[in-house]
Scaffold this active site. Sequence first.
Site, short mmCIF file in Angstrom:
data_model
loop_
_atom_site.label_atom_id
_atom_site.label_comp_id
_atom_site.label_asym_id
_atom_site.label_seq_id
_atom_site.Cartn_x
_atom_site.Cartn_y
_atom_site.Cartn_z
CG HIS A 104 11.76 -1.23 1.50
ND1 HIS A 104 10.90 -0.26 1.97
CD2 HIS A 104 11.39 -2.38 2.12
CE1 HIS A 104 10.05 -0.78 2.84
NE2 HIS A 104 10.32 -2.08 2.94
CD GLU A 137 -0.92 -2.34 7.36
OE1 GLU A 137 0.00 -3.07 6.94
OE2 GLU A 137 -0.99 -1.13 7.11
#
Length: 371
Positions: free
Chosen positions: A268, A238
């Site tokens: 979530h 990332e």
Amino acid sequence: MENQTVKVTLGKRSYDILIGPGLVVSAGKEIANRFPERRVVVVTDENVAALHLGMLTQSLHDSGIDVVPVVVKAGEKSKCFETLENVVDQILDNRLERGDFVIAFGGGVVGDLAGFAAGIVRRGMNFIQIPTSLLAQVDSSVGGKTGIDTRQGKNLVGVFYQPKLVIADTEILDTLPEREFRAGYAEVAKYGLINQPDFFSWLEKNWRQIFLGGHERIEAIAQSCRSKAEVVAHDEHESGERALLNLGHTFGHALETVTNYDSARLVHGEGVAIGMVLAHQFSNYLGLCPADVATRVETHLSTVGLPVALQDVPGGVPDAETLMKIISQDKKVEHGSLTFILTRGLGQSFIAKNVPPEKVLAFLKQKLGEK
């Protein structure tokens, strides 16, 4: 119905994602063929254990695999240091070796927790994901992100640690509560909104069949995994484009934090759904994205039954200033500057660095009706 295999290409650490119905029953044979003469610890939660642990344990035993089950409490609050310590202790107490396997058998919470344990015990044990929720099958089980939450925020402690295999049984999703399936669907829709407008249009037409099962469900999961596998192969840690996978997550994680990870209020995927709508609305607020695109995203997610606004969070949310303090703790913050995933249109997401905090605050105040 044709089973599908998606490969995550990471050189010597490449692995397969197996997708189709009934794969938990054949998991023991699959694992024994690929990784002979290994012991396993199966980390799961109380809900999954009650429904499915016997089936997986039997499959493993039938293939001559010694199994140590570790059952944790269900819910986001298990992603904590205390539960991690308990899992690690049980792995060590049962003398599993570095070459043995930790199997995560559950949703995203179990996958993140068990993966983190696998990554740190004996400086790295082998790891298999058998995700039992839609959200985990299309997102959290793929790509090697593991970790736990702290009082400062979500997923702030963890490691990148890739599994050796992912087994996504599409039939096991039939036992999910509909709310959990809907929450996972938010992550499916996310892939269309990142850079695949045709996939989003296909979802608008086929979402009911995905909920019912059948080949549309397999195809939706496989396409989601292909999308994520491609991004992970290019940016495993990332440092660049993988951040696009966080579309909606900056707002969503803040909402999870302010609700204290209380799944009765928000799970979530629901936070991500609200977050993706807010990301499109914020993009429109900044003059980047047409209003009709933001409305289309909101309409589809609402039609599926997902929450789409700050006002949809049960018990409400705090004021804009409080939300901003949490957003400023996000993992994507660099040198104190905010990074958001914004969009210029349907499937046209991009990484926006140095987003002015005052613009975010003004937008949140507008959405909350504050002056």
